[in-house]
Design an enzyme around this catalytic site. Structure first.
Site, PDB file in Angstrom:
ATOM      1  N   VAL A 103       0.838  -1.186   0.000  1.00 37.76           N
ATOM      2  CA  VAL A 103       0.000   0.000   0.000  1.00 37.76           C
ATOM      3  C   VAL A 103       0.878   1.244   0.000  1.00 37.76           C
ATOM      4  O   VAL A 103       1.877   1.306   0.708  1.00 37.76           O
ATOM      5  CB  VAL A 103      -0.922  -0.003   1.237  1.00 37.76           C
ATOM      6  CG1 VAL A 103      -1.518   1.377   1.457  1.00 37.76           C
ATOM      7  CG2 VAL A 103      -2.030  -1.016   1.048  1.00 37.76           C
ATOM      8  N   GLY A 104       0.491   2.237  -0.806  1.00 38.58           N
ATOM      9  CA  GLY A 104       1.211   3.501  -0.831  1.00 38.58           C
ATOM     10  C   GLY A 104       2.481   3.473  -1.644  1.00 38.58           C
ATOM     11  O   GLY A 104       3.212   4.444  -1.674  1.00 38.58           O
ATOM     12  N   CYS A 105       2.758   2.379  -2.320  1.00 42.65           N
ATOM     13  CA  CYS A 105       3.981   2.286  -3.109  1.00 42.65           C
ATOM     14  C   CYS A 105       3.634   1.950  -4.546  1.00 42.65           C
ATOM     15  O   CYS A 105       2.998   0.939  -4.806  1.00 42.65           O
ATOM     16  CB  CYS A 105       4.916   1.218  -2.538  1.00 42.65           C
ATOM     17  SG  CYS A 105       6.416   0.997  -3.502  1.00 42.65           S
ATOM     18  N   GLY A 106       4.056   2.800  -5.473  1.00 45.74           N
ATOM     19  CA  GLY A 106       3.771   2.535  -6.872  1.00 45.74           C
ATOM     20  C   GLY A 106       4.877   1.793  -7.580  1.00 45.74           C
ATOM     21  O   GLY A 106       4.750   1.450  -8.750  1.00 45.74           O
ATOM     22  N   CYS A 129       6.856  -0.861  -5.881  1.00 47.23           N
ATOM     23  CA  CYS A 129       7.187  -2.152  -5.296  1.00 47.23           C
ATOM     24  C   CYS A 129       7.042  -3.263  -6.332  1.00 47.23           C
ATOM     25  O   CYS A 129       6.063  -3.322  -7.064  1.00 47.23           O
ATOM     26  CB  CYS A 129       6.274  -2.458  -4.107  1.00 47.23           C
ATOM     27  SG  CYS A 129       6.686  -1.501  -2.647  1.00 47.23           S
TER      28      CYS A 129
END
Length: 278
Positions: free
Chosen positions: A121-124, A126
């Site tokens: 979540v919150g990481c484009g 990863c």
């Protein structure tokens, strides 16, 4: 085959926002008194293309058809939503799978990147295995769409009425598509800001909403991945709740994408050159 119809979870009219159906209730204490708090779900969502696994993102399990189509568009894997033959979302293990059927002639495979693990979540970024795959802006410039500070302020003021999930848990991000005058036309929510934007892009595509003439409004900071997703989806104006990073600003200028953000004094339009290191 055809794309499934748009989700029934379209935002309700102003003042009639519904409580989202993907929250759980927990009990805690506040100033010594027992209180209840609703928490958003956060589950793995596997995105498949033609039944072949591509990525696993941690996301809120709502509007998953929108999510899958928007992900394909914002990753540059298809040029238009009409290139999707079908999309199916279904429970799978401890989460969900969204399988997108794309005719081979419409699949832009050179845009695919190698992903070695799940996207948090919150990481484009990863899961991306190669550094060269991190920044993948489209070639050329977008049509210039100037942002009106008054319209952006009007949209921010209206945004809470289009956040039924956040109204009960105060935890999730929102991405909204706004007309040039600030009217909110569509909105989507997710625990991850990138996921919320993907869901919005997919919802716009499925509703036949052109990215021309309006702007995206987001309840998050402006990272370069949001600029990249908007640019790849043909969206040329983005307003966020806080200022962009230097990289986001630089990439937005290169792509011709207009940026705005809230400041203590009001809405700031980022239209000047940066000082300091490039």
């Amino acid at each position: 085959m055809t794309i499934l119809p748009p989700s029934s979870r379209d935002p309700a009219p102003a003042g009639e926002a519904r409580e989202a159906d993907c929250s759980v209730t927990v009990t805690g204490t506040l100033d010594g008194a027992a209180v209840e708090w609703k928490l958003p779900e956060e589950v793995p969502v596997a995105i498949h293309f033609n039944s072949v696994p591509y990525a696993v993102m941690m996301a809120t399990p709502a509007d998953l058809e929108d999510f899958a189509i928007g992900f394909a568009l914002s990753e540059g894997l298809i040029a238009h939503a009409s290139h999707v033959a079908n999309v199916l979302a279904f429970p799978s293990g401890d989460g969900f799978t969204a399988d997108v059927a794309i005719p081979e002639d419409n699949f832009i495979r050179e845009r695919m990147v190698s992903r070695s693990l799940e996207g948090r979540v919150g990481c484009g970024l990863c899961g991306i295995a190669e550094m060269a795959d991190a920044i993948r802006m489209p070639g050329g410039k977008l049509p210039h769409r100037p942002l009106d500070p008054a319209a952006v302020a009007r949209a921010f003021e209206a945004l809470p009425r289009f956040q039924p999930m956040n109204a009960v848990n105060r935890t999730v991000h929102a991405a909204a598509w706004c007309a040039s005058d600030g009217r909110i036309l569509l909105a989507r929510e997710d625990v991850g800001r990138h996921n919320a934007l993907d869901k919005l892009i997919g919802a716009m595509a499925r509703a036949g909403q052109s990215p021309d003439g309006g702007f995206v409004l987001m309840s998050s900071r402006c990272s370069f991945e949001l600029v990249q997703k908007c640019a790849l989806a043909g969206i040329s104006a983005l307003a966020t709740v806080s200022a962009p990073t230097a990289l986001a600003h630089r990439l937005a200028r290169e792509a011709g994408l207009s940026l705005a953000a809230l400041s203590k004094q009001g809405v700031m339009i980022f239209d000047g050159e940066m000082n300091g290191h490039p």
